[in-house]
Write a protein that holds these residues in place. Structure first.
Motif, PDB file in Angstrom:
ATOM      1  N   ILE A   1       0.831  -1.072  -0.093  1.00  0.00           N
ATOM      2  CA  ILE A   1       0.110  -0.136   0.101  1.00  0.00           C
ATOM      3  C   ILE A   1       0.903   1.327   0.100  1.00  0.00           C
ATOM      4  CG2 ILE A   1      -1.636   1.184   1.503  1.00  0.00           C
ATOM      5  CD1 ILE A   1      -2.840  -1.048   0.040  1.00  0.00           C
ATOM      6  N   LEU A   2       1.904   1.255   0.862  1.00  0.00           N
ATOM      7  CA  LEU A   2       2.597   2.384   0.815  1.00  0.00           C
ATOM      8  C   LEU A   2       3.430   2.611  -0.501  1.00  0.00           C
ATOM      9  CD1 LEU A   2       4.689   1.771   4.157  1.00  0.00           C
ATOM     10  CD2 LEU A   2       3.207   3.689   3.619  1.00  0.00           C
ATOM     11  N   TRP A   3       3.941   1.703  -1.305  1.00  0.00           N
ATOM     12  CA  TRP A   3       4.979   1.836  -2.322  1.00  0.00           C
ATOM     13  C   TRP A   3       4.325   1.640  -3.858  1.00  0.00           C
ATOM     14  CZ3 TRP A   3       7.155   5.368  -0.213  1.00  0.00           C
ATOM     15  CH2 TRP A   3       7.446   5.259   1.350  1.00  0.00           C
ATOM     16  N   ASP A   4       3.309   0.630  -3.934  1.00  0.00           N
ATOM     17  CA  ASP A   4       2.591   0.465  -5.165  1.00  0.00           C
ATOM     18  C   ASP A   4       1.998   1.985  -5.592  1.00  0.00           C
ATOM     19  OD1 ASP A   4       3.573  -2.227  -4.868  1.00  0.00           O
ATOM     20  OD2 ASP A   4       1.380  -2.832  -4.630  1.00  0.00           O
ATOM     21  N   ASP A   5       2.340   1.939  -6.991  1.00  0.00           N
ATOM     22  CA  ASP A   5       1.844   3.443  -7.586  1.00  0.00           C
ATOM     23  C   ASP A   5       0.702   3.792  -7.312  1.00  0.00           C
ATOM     24  OD1 ASP A   5       2.341   5.792  -9.487  1.00  0.00           O
ATOM     25  OD2 ASP A   5       0.977   4.744 -10.713  1.00  0.00           O
ATOM     26  N   ILE A   6      -0.455   2.927  -7.634  1.00  0.00           N
ATOM     27  CA  ILE A   6      -1.958   3.316  -7.441  1.00  0.00           C
ATOM     28  C   ILE A   6      -2.305   3.505  -5.943  1.00  0.00           C
ATOM     29  CG2 ILE A   6      -4.253   2.493  -7.587  1.00  0.00           C
ATOM     30  CD1 ILE A   6      -3.291   0.845  -9.997  1.00  0.00           C
ATOM     31  N   SER A   7      -2.023   2.999  -4.901  1.00  0.00           N
ATOM     32  CA  SER A   7      -2.325   3.084  -3.570  1.00  0.00           C
ATOM     33  C   SER A   7      -1.349   4.262  -3.189  1.00  0.00           C
ATOM     34  CB  SER A   7      -1.841   1.923  -2.840  1.00  0.00           C
ATOM     35  OG  SER A   7      -0.848   1.070  -3.091  1.00  0.00           O
ATOM     36  N   TYR A   8      -0.151   4.395  -3.621  1.00  0.00           N
ATOM     37  CA  TYR A   8       0.541   5.465  -3.111  1.00  0.00           C
ATOM     38  C   TYR A   8      -0.019   6.957  -3.425  1.00  0.00           C
ATOM     39  CZ  TYR A   8       4.420   9.045  -2.884  1.00  0.00           C
ATOM     40  OH  TYR A   8       5.244   9.997  -2.411  1.00  0.00           O
ATOM     41  N   ARG A   9      -0.604   6.998  -4.764  1.00  0.00           N
ATOM     42  CA  ARG A   9      -1.380   8.064  -4.888  1.00  0.00           C
ATOM     43  C   ARG A   9      -2.462   8.476  -4.406  1.00  0.00           C
ATOM     44  NH1 ARG A   9      -0.142   9.575 -10.841  1.00  0.00           N
ATOM     45  NH2 ARG A   9       1.694   8.371 -11.481  1.00  0.00           N
ATOM     46  N   GLN A  10      -3.133   7.280  -3.587  1.00  0.00           N
ATOM     47  CA  GLN A  10      -4.213   7.349  -2.852  1.00  0.00           C
ATOM     48  C   GLN A  10      -3.977   8.040  -1.354  1.00  0.00           C
ATOM     49  OE1 GLN A  10      -5.679   3.282  -3.500  1.00  0.00           O
ATOM     50  NE2 GLN A  10      -7.417   3.981  -4.304  1.00  0.00           N
TER      51      GLN A  10
ATOM     52  N   PHE B   1      -1.327  14.717   1.650  1.00  0.00           N
ATOM     53  CA  PHE B   1      -0.442  15.941   1.675  1.00  0.00           C
ATOM     54  C   PHE B   1      -0.765  16.739   0.563  1.00  0.00           C
ATOM     55  CE2 PHE B   1       2.036  12.117   2.929  1.00  0.00           C
ATOM     56  CZ  PHE B   1       2.328  12.644   4.556  1.00  0.00           C
ATOM     57  N   THR B   2      -0.925  16.245  -0.683  1.00  0.00           N
ATOM     58  CA  THR B   2      -1.213  17.201  -1.809  1.00  0.00           C
ATOM     59  C   THR B   2      -2.119  16.052  -2.881  1.00  0.00           C
ATOM     60  OG1 THR B   2       0.813  18.437  -1.840  1.00  0.00           O
ATOM     61  CG2 THR B   2      -0.453  18.383  -4.020  1.00  0.00           C
ATOM     62  N   GLU B   3      -3.310  16.740  -3.469  1.00  0.00           N
ATOM     63  CA  GLU B   3      -4.001  15.858  -4.123  1.00  0.00           C
ATOM     64  C   GLU B   3      -3.167  15.625  -5.643  1.00  0.00           C
ATOM     65  OE1 GLU B   3      -7.568  13.668  -5.040  1.00  0.00           O
ATOM     66  OE2 GLU B   3      -7.186  14.842  -3.316  1.00  0.00           O
ATOM     67  N   GLY B   4      -3.124  14.366  -5.986  1.00  0.00           N
ATOM     68  CA  GLY B   4      -2.655  14.088  -7.063  1.00  0.00           C
ATOM     69  C   GLY B   4      -1.143  13.653  -6.943  1.00  0.00           C
ATOM     70  N   SER B   5      -0.508  13.633  -5.873  1.00  0.00           N
ATOM     71  CA  SER B   5       0.942  13.212  -5.634  1.00  0.00           C
ATOM     72  C   SER B   5       1.227  11.954  -6.415  1.00  0.00           C
ATOM     73  CB  SER B   5       1.004  13.135  -4.145  1.00  0.00           C
ATOM     74  OG  SER B   5       0.932  14.387  -3.548  1.00  0.00           O
ATOM     75  N   PHE B   6       2.456  12.031  -6.870  1.00  0.00           N
ATOM     76  CA  PHE B   6       2.975  10.648  -7.268  1.00  0.00           C
ATOM     77  C   PHE B   6       4.618  10.579  -7.270  1.00  0.00           C
ATOM     78  CE2 PHE B   6       3.017  13.734 -10.801  1.00  0.00           C
ATOM     79  CZ  PHE B   6       4.048  13.530 -11.571  1.00  0.00           C
ATOM     80  N   TYR B   7       5.467   9.452  -7.333  1.00  0.00           N
ATOM     81  CA  TYR B   7       6.755   9.726  -7.536  1.00  0.00           C
ATOM     82  C   TYR B   7       7.271   8.856  -8.874  1.00  0.00           C
ATOM     83  CZ  TYR B   7       7.084   4.902  -5.877  1.00  0.00           C
ATOM     84  OH  TYR B   7       7.092   3.373  -5.606  1.00  0.00           O
TER      85      TYR B   7
ATOM     86  N   LYS C   1      -3.887   2.921   6.787  1.00  0.00           N
ATOM     87  CA  LYS C   1      -4.474   1.765   7.524  1.00  0.00           C
ATOM     88  C   LYS C   1      -5.684   1.252   6.643  1.00  0.00           C
ATOM     89  CE  LYS C   1      -7.175   1.435  11.864  1.00  0.00           C
ATOM     90  NZ  LYS C   1      -6.211   0.192  12.647  1.00  0.00           N
ATOM     91  N   ASN C   2      -6.645   2.361   6.531  1.00  0.00           N
ATOM     92  CA  ASN C   2      -8.073   1.791   5.746  1.00  0.00           C
ATOM     93  C   ASN C   2      -7.662   1.096   4.437  1.00  0.00           C
ATOM     94  OD1 ASN C   2      -9.457   3.357   7.834  1.00  0.00           O
ATOM     95  ND2 ASN C   2      -9.559   5.243   6.637  1.00  0.00           N
ATOM     96  N   LEU C   3      -6.827   1.778   3.569  1.00  0.00           N
ATOM     97  CA  LEU C   3      -6.525   0.747   2.176  1.00  0.00           C
ATOM     98  C   LEU C   3      -5.939  -0.436   2.787  1.00  0.00           C
ATOM     99  CD1 LEU C   3      -4.687   3.679   0.307  1.00  0.00           C
ATOM    100  CD2 LEU C   3      -7.072   2.591  -0.093  1.00  0.00           C
ATOM    101  N   SER C   4      -4.972  -0.965   3.657  1.00  0.00           N
ATOM    102  CA  SER C   4      -4.624  -1.975   4.190  1.00  0.00           C
ATOM    103  C   SER C   4      -5.434  -2.889   4.752  1.00  0.00           C
ATOM    104  CB  SER C   4      -3.437  -1.807   5.060  1.00  0.00           C
ATOM    105  OG  SER C   4      -2.102  -0.949   4.745  1.00  0.00           O
ATOM    106  N   GLU C   5      -6.393  -2.528   5.586  1.00  0.00           N
ATOM    107  CA  GLU C   5      -7.399  -3.314   6.025  1.00  0.00           C
ATOM    108  C   GLU C   5      -8.550  -3.696   5.145  1.00  0.00           C
ATOM    109  OE1 GLU C   5      -6.460  -1.921  10.538  1.00  0.00           O
ATOM    110  OE2 GLU C   5      -8.326  -1.245   9.798  1.00  0.00           O
ATOM    111  N   ILE C   6      -9.023  -2.657   4.172  1.00  0.00           N
ATOM    112  CA  ILE C   6     -10.136  -3.134   3.281  1.00  0.00           C
ATOM    113  C   ILE C   6      -9.591  -3.994   2.218  1.00  0.00           C
ATOM    114  CG2 ILE C   6     -11.734  -1.153   3.939  1.00  0.00           C
ATOM    115  CD1 ILE C   6     -11.033   0.023   1.211  1.00  0.00           C
TER     116      ILE C   6
END
Length: 142
Positions: free
Chosen positions: A20-29, A34-40, A135-140
């Motif tokens: 969840i922390l580092w995959d592109d789609i969930s990272y963006r979520q 911090f900022t809507e639309g963030s990516f790395y 947390k929410n993304l990881s648990e759902i």
């Protein structure tokens, strides 16, 4: 430089939280806190440079100091990016670490930030929100 520590208990495995922390789609979520639309851009290999952007091509760049999959990721922040141009900053040991500790309830996620007073309020306001999204993304998404 001040050290800020944020933590949250997540009822999911370290592997799930890591993805969840580092995959592109969930990272963006979760980084919408911090900022809507963030990516790395870049790879997360130790020693590599990673660029963190907002939708306007502004952000910061950092070096990966540590990457132990499912356990710890640490960045050293080197500078800012304006319209895609890197501008080095003298931030000293401005670091951001994500530490995952497996326990009976799942994973304790800790974020340890070394920051200047300039950014302290921003992190104190935004980081708890970001961790709640992780947390929410990881648990759902079990």
């Amino acid at each position: 430089m001040e050290t800020l520590i944020f933590e949250i208990q997540i009822h999911a495995s370290p592997e799930k939280v890591w993805s969840i922390l580092w995959d592109d789609i969930s990272y963006r979520q979760w980084t919408t806190a911090f900022t809507e639309g963030s990516f790395y851009q870049g790879t997360l290999k130790v020693g590599s440079i990673v660029k963190f952007f907002d939708p306007q091509n502004n952000g910061m760049y950092s070096r990966v100091e540590k990457n132990i999959p499912n356990k710890e990721m640490k960045f050293l922040h080197l500078g800012e990016i304006y319209d895609g141009v890197e501008v080095p900053q003298d931030w000293g040991e401005a670091t951001e670490a994500y530490i995952l500790e497996e326990n009976e309830e799942g994973t304790l996620l800790k974020s340890k930030i070394n920051t200047s007073d300039e950014f302290k309020g921003f992190f104190e306001e935004k980081f708890p929100v970001a961790l709640e999204i992780v947390k929410n993304l990881s648990e759902i998404q079990l």
